[in-house]
Design a protein around this motif. Structure first.
Motif, PDB file in Angstrom:
ATOM      1  N   VAL A  94       1.479  -6.600  -2.463  1.00  0.00           N
ATOM      2  CA  VAL A  94       0.291  -6.061  -1.795  1.00  0.00           C
ATOM      3  C   VAL A  94      -0.973  -6.246  -2.636  1.00  0.00           C
ATOM      4  CG1 VAL A  94       1.600  -4.389  -0.425  1.00  0.00           C
ATOM      5  CG2 VAL A  94       0.699  -3.717  -2.670  1.00  0.00           C
ATOM      6  N   GLY A  95      -0.852  -6.957  -3.753  1.00  0.00           N
ATOM      7  CA  GLY A  95      -2.021  -7.195  -4.594  1.00  0.00           C
ATOM      8  C   GLY A  95      -2.482  -5.976  -5.361  1.00  0.00           C
ATOM      9  N   PHE A  96      -1.539  -5.118  -5.768  1.00  0.00           N
ATOM     10  CA  PHE A  96      -1.890  -3.906  -6.494  1.00  0.00           C
ATOM     11  C   PHE A  96      -1.822  -4.148  -7.996  1.00  0.00           C
ATOM     12  CE2 PHE A  96      -0.529   0.029  -8.676  1.00  0.00           C
ATOM     13  CZ  PHE A  96      -1.565   0.878  -8.317  1.00  0.00           C
ATOM     14  N   CYS A  97      -2.862  -3.731  -8.687  1.00  0.00           N
ATOM     15  CA  CYS A  97      -2.926  -3.850 -10.150  1.00  0.00           C
ATOM     16  C   CYS A  97      -3.069  -2.448 -10.724  1.00  0.00           C
ATOM     17  CB  CYS A  97      -4.111  -4.723 -10.557  1.00  0.00           C
ATOM     18  SG  CYS A  97      -4.130  -5.177 -12.303  1.00  0.00           S
ATOM     19  N   HIS A  98      -2.075  -2.008 -11.502  1.00  0.00           N
ATOM     20  CA  HIS A  98      -2.040  -0.643 -12.014  1.00  0.00           C
ATOM     21  C   HIS A  98      -3.096  -0.399 -13.082  1.00  0.00           C
ATOM     22  CE1 HIS A  98      -0.607   2.781 -14.433  1.00  0.00           C
ATOM     23  NE2 HIS A  98      -0.005   3.209 -13.340  1.00  0.00           N
ATOM     24  N   GLY A  99      -3.214  -1.302 -14.024  1.00  0.00           N
ATOM     25  CA  GLY A  99      -4.265  -1.196 -15.030  1.00  0.00           C
ATOM     26  C   GLY A  99      -3.830  -0.667 -16.379  1.00  0.00           C
ATOM     27  N   VAL A 100      -2.865   0.271 -16.421  1.00  0.00           N
ATOM     28  CA  VAL A 100      -2.439   0.837 -17.708  1.00  0.00           C
ATOM     29  C   VAL A 100      -0.922   1.068 -17.670  1.00  0.00           C
ATOM     30  CG1 VAL A 100      -2.912   2.520 -19.511  1.00  0.00           C
ATOM     31  CG2 VAL A 100      -4.634   2.091 -17.776  1.00  0.00           C
ATOM     32  N   MET A 101      -0.160   0.023 -17.857  1.00  0.00           N
ATOM     33  CA  MET A 101       1.296   0.131 -17.788  1.00  0.00           C
ATOM     34  C   MET A 101       1.895   0.487 -19.151  1.00  0.00           C
ATOM     35  SD  MET A 101       2.382  -2.959 -15.223  1.00  0.00           S
ATOM     36  CE  MET A 101       4.125  -2.705 -15.589  1.00  0.00           C
ATOM     37  N   ASN A 102       1.341   1.481 -19.811  1.00  0.00           N
ATOM     38  CA  ASN A 102       1.953   1.993 -21.030  1.00  0.00           C
ATOM     39  C   ASN A 102       3.304   2.612 -20.682  1.00  0.00           C
ATOM     40  OD1 ASN A 102      -0.381   1.283 -22.451  1.00  0.00           O
ATOM     41  ND2 ASN A 102      -1.308   3.293 -22.140  1.00  0.00           N
ATOM     42  N   THR A 103       4.215   2.694 -21.660  1.00  0.00           N
ATOM     43  CA  THR A 103       5.533   3.245 -21.342  1.00  0.00           C
ATOM     44  C   THR A 103       5.461   4.705 -20.940  1.00  0.00           C
ATOM     45  OG1 THR A 103       5.977   3.727 -23.688  1.00  0.00           O
ATOM     46  CG2 THR A 103       6.771   1.620 -22.828  1.00  0.00           C
ATOM     47  N   ASP A 104       4.447   5.429 -21.398  1.00  0.00           N
ATOM     48  CA  ASP A 104       4.317   6.827 -20.974  1.00  0.00           C
ATOM     49  C   ASP A 104       3.802   6.943 -19.547  1.00  0.00           C
ATOM     50  OD1 ASP A 104       1.949   5.892 -22.680  1.00  0.00           O
ATOM     51  OD2 ASP A 104       1.058   7.559 -21.604  1.00  0.00           O
ATOM     52  N   ASN A 105       3.420   5.828 -18.937  1.00  0.00           N
ATOM     53  CA  ASN A 105       2.992   5.825 -17.537  1.00  0.00           C
ATOM     54  C   ASN A 105       4.055   5.226 -16.620  1.00  0.00           C
ATOM     55  OD1 ASN A 105       0.531   6.898 -18.296  1.00  0.00           O
ATOM     56  ND2 ASN A 105      -0.506   4.922 -18.366  1.00  0.00           N
ATOM     57  N   MET A 106       5.276   5.074 -17.132  1.00  0.00           N
ATOM     58  CA  MET A 106       6.365   4.477 -16.357  1.00  0.00           C
ATOM     59  C   MET A 106       7.364   5.558 -15.955  1.00  0.00           C
ATOM     60  SD  MET A 106       5.680   1.215 -16.123  1.00  0.00           S
ATOM     61  CE  MET A 106       7.247   0.480 -15.669  1.00  0.00           C
ATOM     62  N   SER A 107       7.669   5.623 -14.675  1.00  0.00           N
ATOM     63  CA  SER A 107       8.542   6.659 -14.131  1.00  0.00           C
ATOM     64  C   SER A 107      10.011   6.295 -14.287  1.00  0.00           C
ATOM     65  CB  SER A 107       8.227   6.862 -12.646  1.00  0.00           C
ATOM     66  OG  SER A 107       9.249   7.560 -11.985  1.00  0.00           O
TER      67      SER A 107
ATOM     68  N   PHE B  90      -7.042 -11.688  -0.448  1.00  0.00           N
ATOM     69  CA  PHE B  90      -5.582 -11.602  -0.366  1.00  0.00           C
ATOM     70  C   PHE B  90      -5.135 -10.854   0.890  1.00  0.00           C
ATOM     71  CE2 PHE B  90      -1.487  -9.623  -1.491  1.00  0.00           C
ATOM     72  CZ  PHE B  90      -0.778 -10.717  -1.979  1.00  0.00           C
ATOM     73  N   THR B  91      -5.636  -9.643   1.094  1.00  0.00           N
ATOM     74  CA  THR B  91      -5.202  -8.826   2.223  1.00  0.00           C
ATOM     75  C   THR B  91      -5.620  -9.436   3.543  1.00  0.00           C
ATOM     76  OG1 THR B  91      -5.320  -6.819   0.870  1.00  0.00           O
ATOM     77  CG2 THR B  91      -5.316  -6.521   3.257  1.00  0.00           C
TER      78      THR B  91
ATOM     79  N   ALA C 273       4.403  -6.124   7.795  1.00  0.00           N
ATOM     80  CA  ALA C 273       4.499  -6.461   6.376  1.00  0.00           C
ATOM     81  C   ALA C 273       3.143  -6.740   5.741  1.00  0.00           C
ATOM     82  CB  ALA C 273       5.401  -7.684   6.189  1.00  0.00           C
ATOM     83  N   ASN C 274       2.106  -6.822   6.575  1.00  0.00           N
ATOM     84  CA  ASN C 274       0.778  -7.190   6.076  1.00  0.00           C
ATOM     85  C   ASN C 274      -0.246  -6.158   6.528  1.00  0.00           C
ATOM     86  OD1 ASN C 274       1.340  -9.870   4.823  1.00  0.00           O
ATOM     87  ND2 ASN C 274       1.982 -10.366   6.911  1.00  0.00           N
ATOM     88  N   PRO C 275      -0.608  -5.225   5.660  1.00  0.00           N
ATOM     89  CA  PRO C 275      -1.526  -4.157   6.068  1.00  0.00           C
ATOM     90  C   PRO C 275      -2.908  -4.705   6.417  1.00  0.00           C
ATOM     91  CG  PRO C 275      -1.282  -4.194   3.682  1.00  0.00           C
ATOM     92  CD  PRO C 275      -0.266  -5.147   4.226  1.00  0.00           C
ATOM     93  N   LYS C 276      -3.536  -4.051   7.364  1.00  0.00           N
ATOM     94  CA  LYS C 276      -4.924  -4.375   7.668  1.00  0.00           C
ATOM     95  C   LYS C 276      -5.851  -3.722   6.654  1.00  0.00           C
ATOM     96  CE  LYS C 276      -8.403  -4.110  11.358  1.00  0.00           C
ATOM     97  NZ  LYS C 276      -8.666  -3.747  12.772  1.00  0.00           N
ATOM     98  N   TYR C 277      -5.438  -2.573   6.135  1.00  0.00           N
ATOM     99  CA  TYR C 277      -6.290  -1.799   5.226  1.00  0.00           C
ATOM    100  C   TYR C 277      -5.580  -1.548   3.899  1.00  0.00           C
ATOM    101  CZ  TYR C 277      -8.695  -0.707   9.610  1.00  0.00           C
ATOM    102  OH  TYR C 277      -9.349  -0.795  10.811  1.00  0.00           O
ATOM    103  N   VAL C 278      -6.321  -1.682   2.817  1.00  0.00           N
ATOM    104  CA  VAL C 278      -5.903  -1.202   1.500  1.00  0.00           C
ATOM    105  C   VAL C 278      -7.090  -0.440   0.910  1.00  0.00           C
ATOM    106  CG1 VAL C 278      -4.212  -3.028   1.042  1.00  0.00           C
ATOM    107  CG2 VAL C 278      -6.613  -3.351   0.355  1.00  0.00           C
ATOM    108  N   LEU C 279      -6.819   0.324  -0.140  1.00  0.00           N
ATOM    109  CA  LEU C 279      -7.905   1.092  -0.766  1.00  0.00           C
ATOM    110  C   LEU C 279      -8.685   0.173  -1.698  1.00  0.00           C
ATOM    111  CD1 LEU C 279      -9.356   3.778  -1.152  1.00  0.00           C
ATOM    112  CD2 LEU C 279      -7.740   4.292  -3.001  1.00  0.00           C
ATOM    113  N   ARG C 280      -9.614  -0.545  -1.129  1.00  0.00           N
ATOM    114  CA  ARG C 280     -10.459  -1.421  -1.941  1.00  0.00           C
ATOM    115  C   ARG C 280     -11.328  -0.572  -2.868  1.00  0.00           C
ATOM    116  NH1 ARG C 280     -10.590  -6.734   0.102  1.00  0.00           N
ATOM    117  NH2 ARG C 280      -9.615  -6.947   2.171  1.00  0.00           N
ATOM    118  N   THR C 281     -11.639  -1.119  -4.018  1.00  0.00           N
ATOM    119  CA  THR C 281     -12.395  -0.377  -5.026  1.00  0.00           C
ATOM    120  C   THR C 281     -13.733   0.096  -4.484  1.00  0.00           C
ATOM    121  OG1 THR C 281     -11.308  -1.606  -6.804  1.00  0.00           O
ATOM    122  CG2 THR C 281     -13.382  -0.503  -7.343  1.00  0.00           C
ATOM    123  N   TYR C 282     -14.395  -0.720  -3.689  1.00  0.00           N
ATOM    124  CA  TYR C 282     -15.716  -0.321  -3.210  1.00  0.00           C
ATOM    125  C   TYR C 282     -15.617   0.808  -2.189  1.00  0.00           C
ATOM    126  CZ  TYR C 282     -15.910  -2.216   1.568  1.00  0.00           C
ATOM    127  OH  TYR C 282     -15.745  -2.425   2.908  1.00  0.00           O
ATOM    128  N   LEU C 283     -14.516   0.847  -1.408  1.00  0.00           N
ATOM    129  CA  LEU C 283     -14.339   1.956  -0.467  1.00  0.00           C
ATOM    130  C   LEU C 283     -14.136   3.268  -1.214  1.00  0.00           C
ATOM    131  CD1 LEU C 283     -12.001   0.291   2.191  1.00  0.00           C
ATOM    132  CD2 LEU C 283     -14.437   0.847   2.448  1.00  0.00           C
TER     133      LEU C 283
END
Length: 484
Positions: free
Chosen positions: A237-250, A362-363, A421-431
């Motif tokens: 879905v083109g998602f980028c987490h940004g901080v994949m430190n091990t303390d941020n992993m479930s 992408f979306t 399988a292909n959403p029309k909407y994602v939480l874009r940064t500007y939204l």
């Protein structure tokens, strides 16, 4: 202020509440002064047995002003690849579990804890609203995630890069246990607590492991598999987490801790969502590899309980094929293919290369393809102005049409699957940014509308169709950091 007996008695202690000073402590919240409702997730509230309508009693409890004394836990971790030592819940207070015992409820931003280090334990409205909307967007996409129950605001000033106002987000998950919890107990000398942690995971989250020859190794295998599937879901879905430190992993394979996350606009595999990540360690195309690296760190920590190094390496070696198979399956669904064929990976790779070279959204591209599948006379990608660039689509479109012709299902069935399988909407940064700006003026109308749309992102929502357009030019100047 009096509180409802129901809410006062609502929270059961977390399963790890009595594990000793090396792991957990109780500390009171620093509640918000004059708390005001931002958003109340009525759907999730009902699932938990709470009122659909936000009440004054709920305001007291979820603003950190309730009578209960919450729990905070210690954990450690690797941050940007370096051992960071003791970390812990620096601004998170676990109120407890719901009466059914299925979900933990945690306040983020309710003040300092013994693990706050140099922080103030507060969260600002900007980051709190992003976490609320981000987690609910991921839930709407069907991707494993923590959830958001409530957002409360206050005029309390908080200093970050600039002067901002405080907020608290109440978030929900079956467990907030992280890779970092295992690291802390393993490397700081708490073997008894580590054994109890694994017993808890097996009993409540991985019961099948109990019947395996090496239950702890079986838990590691399950976590590795869930992490691989999670990474594939993010990439699809083109998602980028940004901080994949091990303390941020479930440890349950959930998307956890929404900071400088972003959904891709124009497809760029090297996209870095976190302005603080100057070396691009957590760039979009690096996420799958970081998932594997983090699992290896987890395996090393669990070796304290697993006397089988060969078994650990075998389990870790299954990450890559699990990820690749899951990602390929997801992209097949996005492209409308049910029957796997050997040429699929190369067609997908060439498509992503075209998206990158032509700077395609992408979306929007995949949603266009899904809509195109239902047209009596399919539109030509070559004629779509927003897809034009230095590279021609002609060869790929021809190969794609030939590939689709090999499907046994009808065009209608294929199109229906593609739309799902292909959403029309994602939480874009500007939204998110526009919703934040309004919320900072006391208006949460856009935030609530976004929550509604993102709950069913595959639907058309014609009244909000502008949110599915390509982002405006000014959106390219937005940056996110670890304080986001």
């Amino acid at each position: 202020m009096s509180t409802s007996p129901f809410l006062r008695d609502f929270f059961r202690p977390p399963l790890w509440h009595d594990w000793g000073a090396g792991f957990v402590c109780q500390t009171r919240c620093e509640g918000l002064p004059d708390p005001r409702w931002g958003i109340w997730n009525s759907t999730l509230a009902q699932e938990l047995g709470l009122s659909e309508i936000p009440t004054q009693e709920a305001n007291v409890h979820f603003s950190g002003n309730g009578p209960q004394v919450p729990w905070c836990s210690a954990y450690a971790g690797h941050q940007f690849g370096q051992w960071a030592g003791l970390l812990g819940d620096g601004r998170a207070h676990t109120l407890g579990r719901d009466p059914a015992g299925n979900q933990e409820i945690q306040l983020k931003g309710a003040g300092m804890t013994p693990y706050s280090r140099r922080g103030d334990g507060r969260a600002v409205l900007r980051s709190s609203l992003r976490e609320y909307l981000g987690s609910e967007a991921m839930a709407g996409l069907g991707i494993p995630t923590t959830r958001a129950l409530a957002l409360l605001t206050s005029s309390l000033p908080v200093r970050r890069e600039t002067r901002e106002t405080a907020a608290i987000v109440a978030r929900v998950a079956p467990s907030f246990l992280r890779f970092g919890h295992v690291e802390h107990l393993a490397w700081h000398g708490f073997p008894a607590e580590l054994k109890r942690l694994l017993d808890l995971l097996i009993t409540f989250h991985y019961p099948a492991a109990r019947h395996q020859p090496n239950p702890v190794l079986s838990v590691l295998e399950a976590v590795v598999e869930r992490t691989a599937h999670l990474m594939a879901a993010w990439q699809s879905v083109g998602f980028c987490h940004g901080v994949m430190n091990t303390d941020n992993m479930s440890l349950l394979g959930l998307t956890l801790d929404y900071g400088p996350f972003a959904f891709l606009d124009r497809y760029d595999p090297q996209f870095i969502g976190n302005h603080s990540d100057q070396e691009g360690r957590y760039a979009y195309d690096q996420q799958p590899g970081i998932g594997a690296w983090n699992c290896a760190v987890l395996g090393s920590a669990l070796s304290v309980l697993i006397d089988d190094e060969e078994g650990i390496q075998t389990v870790l070696g299954r990450y890559e094929p699990k990820f690749s198979t899951s990602l390929l399956s997801r992209f097949r669904r996005k492209l409308g293919w049910r029957k796997p064929l050997p040429e699929d990976p190369s067609l997908i790779e060439s498509l992503l290369s075209l998206l990158h070279r032509n700077q395609v959204d992408f979306t929007r591209f995949f949603r266009f393809l899904a809509q195109d599948a239902v047209q009596a006379e399919p539109a030509r990608l070559e004629d779509e102005a927003e897809f034009q660039g230095p590279s021609s689509w002609t060869e790929w479109v021809s190969a794609y049409r030939e590939r689709c012709a090999q499907e046994e299902s009808s065009t209608g069935v294929r199109a229906q699957g593609m739309r799902a399988a292909n959403p029309k909407y994602v939480l874009r940064t500007y939204l998110a940014e526009l919703a934040i700006r309004q919320a900072q003026q006391g208006d949460f109308a856009m935030a609530r509308d976004l929550e509604t749309v993102l709950r069913t992102p595959w639907d058309e929502h014609p009244e909000f169709s502008a949110w599915a357009l390509a982002p405006p030019d000014w959106a390219g100047a937005l940056t996110l950091s670890c304080s986001s």
